[in-house]
Design a protein around this motif. Structure first.
Motif, PDB file in Angstrom:
ATOM      1  N   ASP A   4       0.812  -1.217   0.000  1.00  0.00           N
ATOM      2  CA  ASP A   4       0.000   0.000   0.000  1.00  0.00           C
ATOM      3  C   ASP A   4       0.848   1.271   0.000  1.00  0.00           C
ATOM      4  N   ARG A   5       2.146   1.154   0.352  1.00  0.00           N
ATOM      5  CA  ARG A   5       3.037   2.322   0.375  1.00  0.00           C
ATOM      6  C   ARG A   5       3.917   2.425  -0.869  1.00  0.00           C
ATOM      7  N   ALA A   6       3.860   1.420  -1.708  1.00  0.00           N
ATOM      8  CA  ALA A   6       4.712   1.425  -2.906  1.00  0.00           C
ATOM      9  C   ALA A   6       4.291   2.564  -3.835  1.00  0.00           C
ATOM     10  N   PRO A   7       5.240   3.152  -4.539  1.00  0.00           N
ATOM     11  CA  PRO A   7       4.898   4.237  -5.473  1.00  0.00           C
ATOM     12  C   PRO A   7       3.930   3.738  -6.552  1.00  0.00           C
ATOM     13  N   ILE A   8       3.172   4.657  -7.076  1.00  0.00           N
ATOM     14  CA  ILE A   8       2.215   4.320  -8.134  1.00  0.00           C
ATOM     15  C   ILE A   8       2.990   3.942  -9.389  1.00  0.00           C
ATOM     16  N   PHE A   9       2.601   2.840  -9.965  1.00  0.00           N
ATOM     17  CA  PHE A   9       3.242   2.335 -11.178  1.00  0.00           C
ATOM     18  C   PHE A   9       2.398   2.679 -12.406  1.00  0.00           C
ATOM     19  N   LEU A  10       1.107   2.538 -12.268  1.00  0.00           N
ATOM     20  CA  LEU A  10       0.183   2.722 -13.381  1.00  0.00           C
ATOM     21  C   LEU A  10      -0.446   4.110 -13.293  1.00  0.00           C
ATOM     22  N   HIS A  11       0.076   5.003 -14.082  1.00  0.00           N
ATOM     23  CA  HIS A  11      -0.468   6.362 -14.115  1.00  0.00           C
ATOM     24  C   HIS A  11      -1.494   6.453 -15.236  1.00  0.00           C
ATOM     25  N   PHE A  12      -2.592   7.118 -14.956  1.00  0.00           N
ATOM     26  CA  PHE A  12      -3.618   7.313 -15.974  1.00  0.00           C
ATOM     27  C   PHE A  12      -4.178   8.716 -15.845  1.00  0.00           C
ATOM     28  N   ASP A  13      -4.760   9.159 -16.917  1.00  0.00           N
ATOM     29  CA  ASP A  13      -5.341  10.491 -16.959  1.00  0.00           C
ATOM     30  C   ASP A  13      -6.818  10.386 -16.584  1.00  0.00           C
ATOM     31  N   PRO A  14      -7.202  10.864 -15.403  1.00  0.00           N
ATOM     32  CA  PRO A  14      -8.604  10.765 -14.980  1.00  0.00           C
ATOM     33  C   PRO A  14      -9.583  11.422 -15.962  1.00  0.00           C
ATOM     34  N   SER A  15      -9.091  12.396 -16.732  1.00  0.00           N
ATOM     35  CA  SER A  15      -9.992  13.047 -17.687  1.00  0.00           C
ATOM     36  C   SER A  15     -10.407  12.089 -18.803  1.00  0.00           C
ATOM     37  N   GLU A  16      -9.554  11.084 -19.102  1.00  0.00           N
ATOM     38  CA  GLU A  16      -9.935  10.067 -20.089  1.00  0.00           C
ATOM     39  C   GLU A  16     -11.122   9.256 -19.587  1.00  0.00           C
ATOM     40  N   LEU A  17     -11.101   8.940 -18.299  1.00  0.00           N
ATOM     41  CA  LEU A  17     -12.217   8.196 -17.716  1.00  0.00           C
ATOM     42  C   LEU A  17     -13.446   9.092 -17.581  1.00  0.00           C
ATOM     43  N   GLU A  18     -13.225  10.326 -17.226  1.00  0.00           N
ATOM     44  CA  GLU A  18     -14.333  11.271 -17.077  1.00  0.00           C
ATOM     45  C   GLU A  18     -15.060  11.474 -18.414  1.00  0.00           C
ATOM     46  N   ALA A  19     -14.322  11.385 -19.500  1.00  0.00           N
ATOM     47  CA  ALA A  19     -14.917  11.566 -20.830  1.00  0.00           C
ATOM     48  C   ALA A  19     -15.928  10.461 -21.155  1.00  0.00           C
ATOM     49  N   LEU A  20     -15.876   9.350 -20.437  1.00  0.00           N
ATOM     50  CA  LEU A  20     -16.840   8.274 -20.657  1.00  0.00           C
ATOM     51  C   LEU A  20     -18.235   8.634 -20.129  1.00  0.00           C
ATOM     52  N   ILE A  21     -18.280   9.511 -19.147  1.00  0.00           N
ATOM     53  CA  ILE A  21     -19.534   9.859 -18.468  1.00  0.00           C
ATOM     54  C   ILE A  21     -20.300  10.888 -19.299  1.00  0.00           C
ATOM     55  N   PRO A  22     -21.562  10.569 -19.621  1.00  0.00           N
ATOM     56  CA  PRO A  22     -22.364  11.539 -20.383  1.00  0.00           C
ATOM     57  C   PRO A  22     -22.673  12.797 -19.560  1.00  0.00           C
ATOM     58  N   ASP A  23     -22.900  13.872 -20.245  1.00  0.00           N
ATOM     59  CA  ASP A  23     -23.257  15.139 -19.607  1.00  0.00           C
ATOM     60  C   ASP A  23     -24.767  15.144 -19.375  1.00  0.00           C
ATOM     61  N   VAL A  24     -25.187  15.034 -18.112  1.00  0.00           N
ATOM     62  CA  VAL A  24     -26.622  14.974 -17.807  1.00  0.00           C
ATOM     63  C   VAL A  24     -27.331  16.292 -18.074  1.00  0.00           C
ATOM     64  N   SER A  25     -26.583  17.372 -18.090  1.00  0.00           N
ATOM     65  CA  SER A  25     -27.236  18.667 -18.295  1.00  0.00           C
ATOM     66  C   SER A  25     -27.856  18.774 -19.689  1.00  0.00           C
ATOM     67  N   THR A  26     -27.413  17.942 -20.640  1.00  0.00           N
ATOM     68  CA  THR A  26     -27.995  17.986 -21.980  1.00  0.00           C
ATOM     69  C   THR A  26     -29.422  17.452 -21.996  1.00  0.00           C
ATOM     70  N   ARG A  27     -29.806  16.726 -20.955  1.00  0.00           N
ATOM     71  CA  ARG A  27     -31.163  16.171 -20.861  1.00  0.00           C
ATOM     72  C   ARG A  27     -32.049  16.964 -19.913  1.00  0.00           C
ATOM     73  N   GLU A  28     -31.557  18.085 -19.431  1.00  0.00           N
ATOM     74  CA  GLU A  28     -32.308  18.892 -18.477  1.00  0.00           C
ATOM     75  C   GLU A  28     -33.506  19.563 -19.161  1.00  0.00           C
ATOM     76  N   VAL A  29     -34.642  19.427 -18.521  1.00  0.00           N
ATOM     77  CA  VAL A  29     -35.860  20.093 -18.967  1.00  0.00           C
ATOM     78  C   VAL A  29     -36.542  20.636 -17.721  1.00  0.00           C
ATOM     79  N   GLU A  30     -36.669  21.931 -17.639  1.00  0.00           N
ATOM     80  CA  GLU A  30     -37.328  22.576 -16.501  1.00  0.00           C
ATOM     81  C   GLU A  30     -36.774  22.080 -15.168  1.00  0.00           C
TER      82      GLU A  30
END
Length: 179
Positions: free
Chosen positions: A82-108
């Motif tokens: 649990d203290r070992a340095p991170i080996f697998l670095h990833f860009d969280p924005s790549e994962l965030e891009a998978l999530i749809p934008d709910v505001s596009t479905r907002e109505v009233e």
């Protein structure tokens, strides 16, 4: 200080570090999906769609618990993992891009996703996630971490199949009731 022996952390198994990081990456995305489903359920004003999101919340909570147990088991196998340095670095924005934008479905002030729209959204999210993790895993040689990433991609495919099967059963039941 000069006379105190340095605390030496033993060399870590890079395979286990990679596996730990892969599980953490998956936990990160599943937690984000849970957040997305909770927010979507709160905003959704369609009862059928809200029910679909509530089921997804339950599934994601269970998935997080399972992944957390896997991570705890892995970390317990090697001291200081649990203290070992991170080996697998990833860009969280790549994962965030998978999530749809709910505001596009907002109505009233709220979203109106019926059950079918929710299912379509979930299937699309599962497909994108599966594709992302499969492609991401292909960057690496055969390791436990790679197998974890590919397993998660397969789980997303299986989840899509279960959702499709459940929808088919619901449609058949509705068709039988109508005839």
């Amino acid at each position: 200080r000069e006379h105190r022996p340095a605390v030496e952390i033993p060399k870590q198994d890079t395979q286990r570090i990679f596996a730990r990081d892969a599980l953490n990456m998956i936990l990160c995305v599943v937690a984000r999906f849970l957040e997305f489903y909770r927010e979507s359920s709160k905003r959704n004003q369609d009862a059928g769609g809200k029910e679909i999101f509530e089921r997804m919340i339950q599934e994601e909570e269970k998935h997080i618990a399972d992944l957390s147990r896997q991570l705890e088991e892995l970390v317990s196998q090697e001291k200081y993992l649990d203290r070992a340095p991170i080996f697998l670095h990833f860009d969280p924005s790549e994962l965030e891009a998978l999530i749809p934008d709910v505001s596009t479905r907002e109505v009233e002030g709220g979203a109106r996703w019926d059950a079918q729209a929710c299912v379509d959204l979930i299937l699309d999210l599962n497909r994108k996630t599966s594709d992302f993790f499969r492609t991401y895993a292909e960057r690496f040689s055969e390791t436990q971490g790679k197998r974890i990433l590919l397993s998660f991609a397969g789980q997303e495919d299986e989840h899509s199949n279960r959702v499709r099967q459940r929808i088919k059963e619901i449609q058949e039941t509705a068709d039988n009731a109508a005839s």
